[in-house]
Structures are given as structure tokens and as C-alpha cells.
Design a protein around this motif. Structure first.
Motif, PDB file in Angstrom:
ATOM      1  N   ALA A 103       8.807  -4.760  -5.341  1.00  0.00           N
ATOM      2  CA  ALA A 103       7.666  -3.795  -5.731  1.00  0.00           C
ATOM      3  C   ALA A 103       8.490  -2.431  -5.638  1.00  0.00           C
ATOM      4  O   ALA A 103       7.656  -1.409  -5.860  1.00  0.00           O
ATOM      5  N   HIS A 104       9.753  -2.253  -5.797  1.00  0.00           N
ATOM      6  CA  HIS A 104      10.454  -0.805  -5.806  1.00  0.00           C
ATOM      7  C   HIS A 104       9.747  -0.063  -4.490  1.00  0.00           C
ATOM      8  O   HIS A 104       9.456   1.306  -4.779  1.00  0.00           O
ATOM      9  N   ALA A 159      11.369  -7.169   3.397  1.00  0.00           N
ATOM     10  CA  ALA A 159      12.611  -6.545   2.479  1.00  0.00           C
ATOM     11  C   ALA A 159      12.383  -7.153   0.972  1.00  0.00           C
ATOM     12  O   ALA A 159      12.653  -6.241  -0.008  1.00  0.00           O
ATOM     13  N   ARG A 160      12.332  -8.537   0.793  1.00  0.00           N
ATOM     14  CA  ARG A 160      12.355  -9.161  -0.354  1.00  0.00           C
ATOM     15  C   ARG A 160      11.016  -8.670  -1.329  1.00  0.00           C
ATOM     16  O   ARG A 160      11.082  -8.282  -2.474  1.00  0.00           O
ATOM     17  N   THR A 161       9.870  -8.559  -0.549  1.00  0.00           N
ATOM     18  CA  THR A 161       8.669  -7.939  -1.325  1.00  0.00           C
ATOM     19  C   THR A 161       8.918  -6.507  -1.558  1.00  0.00           C
ATOM     20  O   THR A 161       8.383  -6.009  -2.579  1.00  0.00           O
ATOM     21  N   ALA A 162       9.359  -5.781  -0.814  1.00  0.00           N
ATOM     22  CA  ALA A 162       9.685  -4.384  -0.929  1.00  0.00           C
ATOM     23  C   ALA A 162      10.513  -4.216  -1.998  1.00  0.00           C
ATOM     24  O   ALA A 162      10.290  -3.123  -3.023  1.00  0.00           O
ATOM     25  N   GLN A 163      11.665  -4.771  -2.218  1.00  0.00           N
ATOM     26  CA  GLN A 163      12.378  -4.708  -3.194  1.00  0.00           C
ATOM     27  C   GLN A 163      12.076  -5.083  -4.557  1.00  0.00           C
ATOM     28  O   GLN A 163      12.078  -4.271  -5.520  1.00  0.00           O
ATOM     29  N   ASP A 183       0.804  -1.222   0.065  1.00  0.00           N
ATOM     30  CA  ASP A 183      -0.026  -0.031  -0.193  1.00  0.00           C
ATOM     31  C   ASP A 183       0.870   1.270  -0.001  1.00  0.00           C
ATOM     32  O   ASP A 183       0.242   2.408  -0.004  1.00  0.00           O
ATOM     33  N   ASN A 184       2.252   1.325  -0.090  1.00  0.00           N
ATOM     34  CA  ASN A 184       2.945   2.342   0.443  1.00  0.00           C
ATOM     35  C   ASN A 184       4.025   2.431  -0.202  1.00  0.00           C
ATOM     36  O   ASN A 184       4.755   1.369  -0.897  1.00  0.00           O
ATOM     37  N   ARG A 185       4.643   3.392  -0.921  1.00  0.00           N
ATOM     38  CA  ARG A 185       6.185   3.561  -1.498  1.00  0.00           C
ATOM     39  C   ARG A 185       7.288   3.676  -0.491  1.00  0.00           C
ATOM     40  O   ARG A 185       8.330   3.317  -1.000  1.00  0.00           O
ATOM     41  N   VAL A 186       7.064   4.078   0.601  1.00  0.00           N
ATOM     42  CA  VAL A 186       8.082   3.763   1.543  1.00  0.00           C
ATOM     43  C   VAL A 186       7.365   3.221   2.933  1.00  0.00           C
ATOM     44  O   VAL A 186       6.336   3.853   3.322  1.00  0.00           O
TER      45      VAL A 186
END
Length: 90
Positions: free
Chosen positions: A55-56, A49-53, A23-26
Motif C-alpha cells: 500500500a506504499h 510489513a507486507r501490507t504496508a509495502q 488508514d495511514n501513510r505512516v
């Protein structure tokens, strides 16, 4: 996040972090009140962390307790996160 991040709480934390990343960019995870983290807790953080990476999305850890900083360093996983200095509490 507060209290213990362990086998009992890791599943719920994992789901909450996955939603936050979606739901967020940061995403900033304040760990200032974390008192314990075991390998399942570390696994939940690394999954986010893997999911965030993928999804940029920028995933930041702040107010990382000394015990967790040591776990991240010894496990070689510290670079999976952006680690901020401890935030002042209002």
C-alpha cells in the motif's frame, strides 16, 4: 504495544495493524513496553510489513527491545521494517 505478543494476542494485533496500515501513510509501532514475542507475534508484524509495502505505507518500529532486535536479526527479517532509535518517554 505492551506485554506479550504471542499466540494469544497476535490475532488481535494483526487486525489492529492491518486497520492502521489501511488508514495511514505512516504507521509507528512503539515496542518499548513489549516483554515477549514468539513466532506468531513476529508473523503478525511481518504481515503488517507486507501490507504496508503493498500500500506504499511506511511502517516503523521504535523502542525495539533487545530480545526482539535479536529475533529480527537472526531470522533475517530486520530489513522488512524501518527501525527507529528508542524514543524518550514523557
Amino acid at each position: 504495544m505492551s506485554g506479550e505478543l504471542d499466540l494469544v494476542t497476535a490475532g488481535e494485533v494483526r487486525q489492529a495493524l492491518q486497520r492502521a496500515v489501511g488508514d495511514n501513510r505512516v504507521v509507528v509501532i512503539d515496542l518499548g513496553e513489549l516483554t515477549f514475542c514468539d513466532c506468531t507475534g513476529l508473523s503478525a508484524l511481518l504481515a503488517a510489513a507486507r501490507t504496508a509495502q503493498a500500500a506504499h505505507v511506511e511502517l516503523r518500529l521504535c523502542a525495539v527491545p533487545c530480545f526482539l532486535a535479536r529475533i529480527l536479526r537472526l531470522s533475517g527479517t530486520r530489513d522488512a521494517f524501518t527501525v527507529e532509535e528508542k524514543r524518550d518517554r514523557p
